[in-house]
Design a protein around this motif. Structure first.
Motif, PDB file in Angstrom:
ATOM      1  N   THR A  36       0.848  -1.179   0.000  1.00  0.00           N
ATOM      2  CA  THR A  36       0.000   0.000   0.000  1.00  0.00           C
ATOM      3  C   THR A  36       0.887   1.235   0.000  1.00  0.00           C
ATOM      4  O   THR A  36       1.888   1.293   0.721  1.00  0.00           O
ATOM      5  N   LEU A  37       0.537   2.195  -0.844  1.00  0.00           N
ATOM      6  CA  LEU A  37       1.226   3.471  -0.872  1.00  0.00           C
ATOM      7  C   LEU A  37       0.314   4.561  -0.326  1.00  0.00           C
ATOM      8  O   LEU A  37      -0.893   4.526  -0.555  1.00  0.00           O
ATOM      9  N   ILE A  38       0.882   5.498   0.397  1.00  0.00           N
ATOM     10  CA  ILE A  38       0.195   6.736   0.739  1.00  0.00           C
ATOM     11  C   ILE A  38       0.887   7.837  -0.059  1.00  0.00           C
ATOM     12  O   ILE A  38       2.086   8.059   0.103  1.00  0.00           O
ATOM     13  N   VAL A  39       0.137   8.494  -0.925  1.00  0.00           N
ATOM     14  CA  VAL A  39       0.701   9.561  -1.746  1.00  0.00           C
ATOM     15  C   VAL A  39       0.060  10.881  -1.314  1.00  0.00           C
ATOM     16  O   VAL A  39      -1.150  11.071  -1.478  1.00  0.00           O
ATOM     17  N   ASP A  40       0.865  11.743  -0.711  1.00  0.00           N
ATOM     18  CA  ASP A  40       0.392  13.062  -0.290  1.00  0.00           C
ATOM     19  C   ASP A  40       0.416  13.990  -1.500  1.00  0.00           C
ATOM     20  O   ASP A  40       1.494  14.374  -1.972  1.00  0.00           O
ATOM     21  N   VAL A  41      -0.751  14.338  -2.012  1.00  0.00           N
ATOM     22  CA  VAL A  41      -0.869  15.156  -3.208  1.00  0.00           C
ATOM     23  C   VAL A  41      -1.154  16.602  -2.803  1.00  0.00           C
ATOM     24  O   VAL A  41      -2.183  16.892  -2.194  1.00  0.00           O
ATOM     25  N   TYR A  42      -0.228  17.492  -3.141  1.00  0.00           N
ATOM     26  CA  TYR A  42      -0.368  18.926  -2.866  1.00  0.00           C
ATOM     27  C   TYR A  42      -0.645  19.640  -4.187  1.00  0.00           C
ATOM     28  O   TYR A  42       0.126  19.506  -5.140  1.00  0.00           O
ATOM     29  N   ASN A  43      -1.709  20.393  -4.227  1.00  0.00           N
ATOM     30  CA  ASN A  43      -2.035  21.135  -5.443  1.00  0.00           C
ATOM     31  C   ASN A  43      -1.503  22.563  -5.332  1.00  0.00           C
ATOM     32  O   ASN A  43      -2.103  23.420  -4.690  1.00  0.00           O
ATOM     33  N   LYS A  44      -0.364  22.789  -5.975  1.00  0.00           N
ATOM     34  CA  LYS A  44       0.231  24.130  -6.017  1.00  0.00           C
ATOM     35  C   LYS A  44      -0.024  24.793  -7.380  1.00  0.00           C
ATOM     36  O   LYS A  44       0.599  25.812  -7.700  1.00  0.00           O
ATOM     37  N   GLY A  45      -0.934  24.219  -8.165  1.00  0.00           N
ATOM     38  CA  GLY A  45      -1.271  24.798  -9.455  1.00  0.00           C
ATOM     39  C   GLY A  45      -2.413  25.792  -9.337  1.00  0.00           C
ATOM     40  O   GLY A  45      -2.895  26.098  -8.238  1.00  0.00           O
ATOM     41  N   LYS A  46      -2.882  26.245 -10.484  1.00  0.00           N
ATOM     42  CA  LYS A  46      -3.945  27.252 -10.499  1.00  0.00           C
ATOM     43  C   LYS A  46      -5.312  26.649 -10.800  1.00  0.00           C
ATOM     44  O   LYS A  46      -6.323  27.354 -10.747  1.00  0.00           O
ATOM     45  N   ASP A  47      -5.340  25.356 -11.138  1.00  0.00           N
ATOM     46  CA  ASP A  47      -6.606  24.691 -11.460  1.00  0.00           C
ATOM     47  C   ASP A  47      -6.842  23.518 -10.521  1.00  0.00           C
ATOM     48  O   ASP A  47      -5.920  23.016  -9.866  1.00  0.00           O
ATOM     49  N   ASN A  48      -8.090  23.061 -10.483  1.00  0.00           N
ATOM     50  CA  ASN A  48      -8.416  21.863  -9.717  1.00  0.00           C
ATOM     51  C   ASN A  48      -7.684  20.648 -10.302  1.00  0.00           C
ATOM     52  O   ASN A  48      -7.361  20.617 -11.491  1.00  0.00           O
ATOM     53  N   ILE A  49      -7.448  19.650  -9.444  1.00  0.00           N
ATOM     54  CA  ILE A  49      -6.726  18.460  -9.897  1.00  0.00           C
ATOM     55  C   ILE A  49      -7.238  17.233  -9.160  1.00  0.00           C
ATOM     56  O   ILE A  49      -7.694  17.319  -8.008  1.00  0.00           O
ATOM     57  N   THR A  50      -7.222  16.095  -9.819  1.00  0.00           N
ATOM     58  CA  THR A  50      -7.374  14.795  -9.166  1.00  0.00           C
ATOM     59  C   THR A  50      -6.328  13.861  -9.757  1.00  0.00           C
ATOM     60  O   THR A  50      -5.848  14.076 -10.874  1.00  0.00           O
ATOM     61  N   ILE A  51      -5.981  12.803  -9.027  1.00  0.00           N
ATOM     62  CA  ILE A  51      -5.014  11.808  -9.502  1.00  0.00           C
ATOM     63  C   ILE A  51      -5.654  10.425  -9.425  1.00  0.00           C
ATOM     64  O   ILE A  51      -6.222  10.040  -8.394  1.00  0.00           O
TER      65      ILE A  51
END
Length: 570
Positions: free
Chosen positions: A68-83
């Protein structure tokens, strides 16, 4: 193996020695993804693109079978994001699966979401990518799932392993490309180049110096981990003078077979062995170009290249141009489909499979390119219309809150449960002349409920409405057995008699051929909300998608897990 400081995995809970090699005992690993813009120069022009950790393609994730991986996703962009973690089945935990407004609301600019990536039966190459708007054009990367420590591959161990990631590149901002298409109702502009590991290659302007080079030792065998991250194109790929041996697809092993080219649709991954057995003093192009079966659908007809070159003190850079490989022609449908038909599961004692022999639930769904009328024929689609797409005549509309949250919290009015089990309009699906009245679908947010542990067969039927074309269809939360594939209209009496129920391939993405059909089977043993869609991004944008909701079983380990505390707000 355990990865060192240059690796992309952290071992948290200790180590073990096995066969003289240090292994991670841990089953939990943590990664940090920072989504932000970064300047990249391609095709003589610099532009800002959305990246993960400043990289294009993004970082490769490594894990072992069952980790199992835990991936901390930080959105430093200007638009919404999902992974989305493409090919990871995420048992009982669709909360981290990623598709926008299906299993989560997006991560807003400045926000963070710690996503849990749960590997179960997968082994081989998978990938991750953005699943919001057209962000995945540059926000994507490979995932490698190794066999459990102490076990190995069902093929000779390669000398080295190399990710080979295909993508598309636009000179302009890709978000502007899709926004213009949505505004006008027309087809999005095709890309300006394809890339191999982020580089267009020698045949494009201002690109020769950056061409990806694969250095090999004569006589050694290499495992190429291929990912097609292209937005809208199926690709042919080949290496000059070298045969390839396919040994895996979509995180499962296949019966090995040799070939001088591969067909790889968007969404698919391939594990391919390359043996460096050619004269070492020459260079050899690795090349990819589109397979496009429709004469009326625009596509990027350029060719991306990388270079295979041999190591050795007596092998200076060749003064002769690299050999160019054989590639099937752009519209060579037999070449594309025959490659798919060669894929078969190992299906042996060490790697058994479990193909459903009986079916509890059968679904037949058409796949169609459609149009909606525009006032005064003012749009840029055919005859002034707006392009659309559908499954079973429903052009899917995203709700304003994610379907998973609505289902879990028993919220009404977010989605309906009337996705048809059979096409509501029956006609000669692959006929040459079809009435214009069939081109307009219904718009809606309709899902299909599946009983836990039921065996499901889905027949995906291509149509010739507007434009007959192939469709790479991807199912989240499951891999499925491709038991049948053919051209024309599916015949429920004759075609099942030719199904392969012995060793069909186990995939998560399948190319439905132009004017043809595919039959897939799986067991609905993963409770939750799971997306199914065409992996041509423009078709997904137009509505060629639906949702399956697998109900809970009776036992505690057969029920949907609760949401994480940091699930992004809607």
């Amino acid at each position: 193996m355990c990865f060192g400081s240059k690796s992309l995995i952290f071992c948290l809970l200790g180590f073990m020695i096995l066969d003289g090699v240090l292994h991670c005992q841990a089953s939990l690993h943590r990664r940090r993804f920072v989504v932000r813009e970064a300047p990249y120069k391609r095709l003589c022009k610099t532009k800002k693109i959305l990246t993960v950790n400043g990289q294009f393609p993004g970082p490769t994730l490594y894990a072992y079978h069952g980790d199992t991986l835990i991936v901390d996703v930080y959105n430093k962009g200007k638009d919404n994001i999902t992974i989305h973690w493409h090919g990871a089945k995420q048992p009982r935990f669709p909360w981290s699966d990623g598709p926008e407004f299906i299993t989560q609301c997006p991560i807003r600019p400045g926000g963070k979401f710690s996503q849990k990536v749960i590997f179960s039966s997968e082994e081989g190459t998978l990938w991750w990518h953005a699943h919001s708007d057209w962000s995945r054009a540059t926000v994507h990367g490979a995932m490698v799932v190794y066999p459990k420590p102490g076990t190995g591959y069902p093929f000779p161990k390669p000398h080295a392993e190399v990710p080979i990631i295909f993508a598309e590149w636009w000179k302009t901002d890709v978000m502007k490309v899709i926004k213009k298409a949505l505004r006008t109702g027309g087809d999005p502009n095709v890309s300006d180049a394809y890339t191999i590991n982020g580089q267009p290659g020698d045949l494009y302007p201002c690109s020769k110096s950056g061409t990806f080079k694969l250095n090999v030792d004569s006589g050694k065998t290499y495992l190429l981990r291929m990912v097609n991250a292209a937005m809208n194109d199926i690709l042919f790929f080949s290496i000059a003078k070298h045969n390839l041996t396919v040994v895996g697809v979509d995180g499962s092993y296949t019966k090995p077979f040799a070939t001088n080219y591969v067909t790889i649709p968007p969404g698919n991954t391939l594990d391919v062995l390359l043996t460096a057995n050619q004269p070492p003093k020459r260079h050899y192009y690795m090349a990819a170009r589109a397979y496009s079966s429709s004469s009326i659908v625009p596509f990027d007809n350029t060719t991306t290249t990388a270079i295979l070159q041999y190591n050795g003190p007596n092998y200076p850079p060749s003064s002769l141009p690299p050999f160019m490989p054989y590639l099937p022609y752009y519209n060579d449908t037999p070449a594309a489909v025959n490659f798919s038909r060669r894929l078969k599961s190992l299906a042996n004692k060490a790697y058994p499979i479990s193909v459903p022999q009986k079916v509890d639930t059968q679904i037949v769904s058409t796949l169609a390119i459609n149009t909606f009328p525009c006032p005064n024929n003012s749009c840029a689609g055919p005859n002034g219309s707006r392009f659309a797409a559908s499954m079973n005549n429903i052009s899917f509309a995203n709700p304003s809150i994610d379907i998973l949250r609505a289902y879990y919290n028993h919220m009404k009015g977010v989605f309906g449960a009337r996705f048809p089990s059979f096409p509501p309009l029956v006609f000669n699906f692959t006929g040459d002349s079809l009435p214009l009245a069939l081109q307009t679908p219904k718009k809606g947010t309709q899902v299909k409920f599946l009983k836990f542990s039921s065996t499901v067969e889905i027949v995906l039927q291509g149509t010739n409405l507007v434009a007959a074309i192939d469709h790479p269809m991807h199912l989240h939360g499951f891999s499925f057995y491709v038991v049948g594939l053919g051209f024309g209209n599916f015949d429920k009496n004759k075609d099942p008699l030719k199904y392969n129920l012995v060793d069909p391939p186990f995939l998560n993405t399948i190319m439905v051929p132009k004017s043809g059909w595919v039959a897939i089977r799986f067991k609905a043993n993963n409770p939750g909300v799971w997306f199914m869609h065409c992996h041509f991004e423009r078709h997904l944008t137009w509505g060629m998608d639906t949702v399956f909701i697998v109900r809970n079983g009776k036992r505690p380990n057969e029920t949907l897990l609760p949401p994480p505390p940091d699930l992004p707000a809607c």
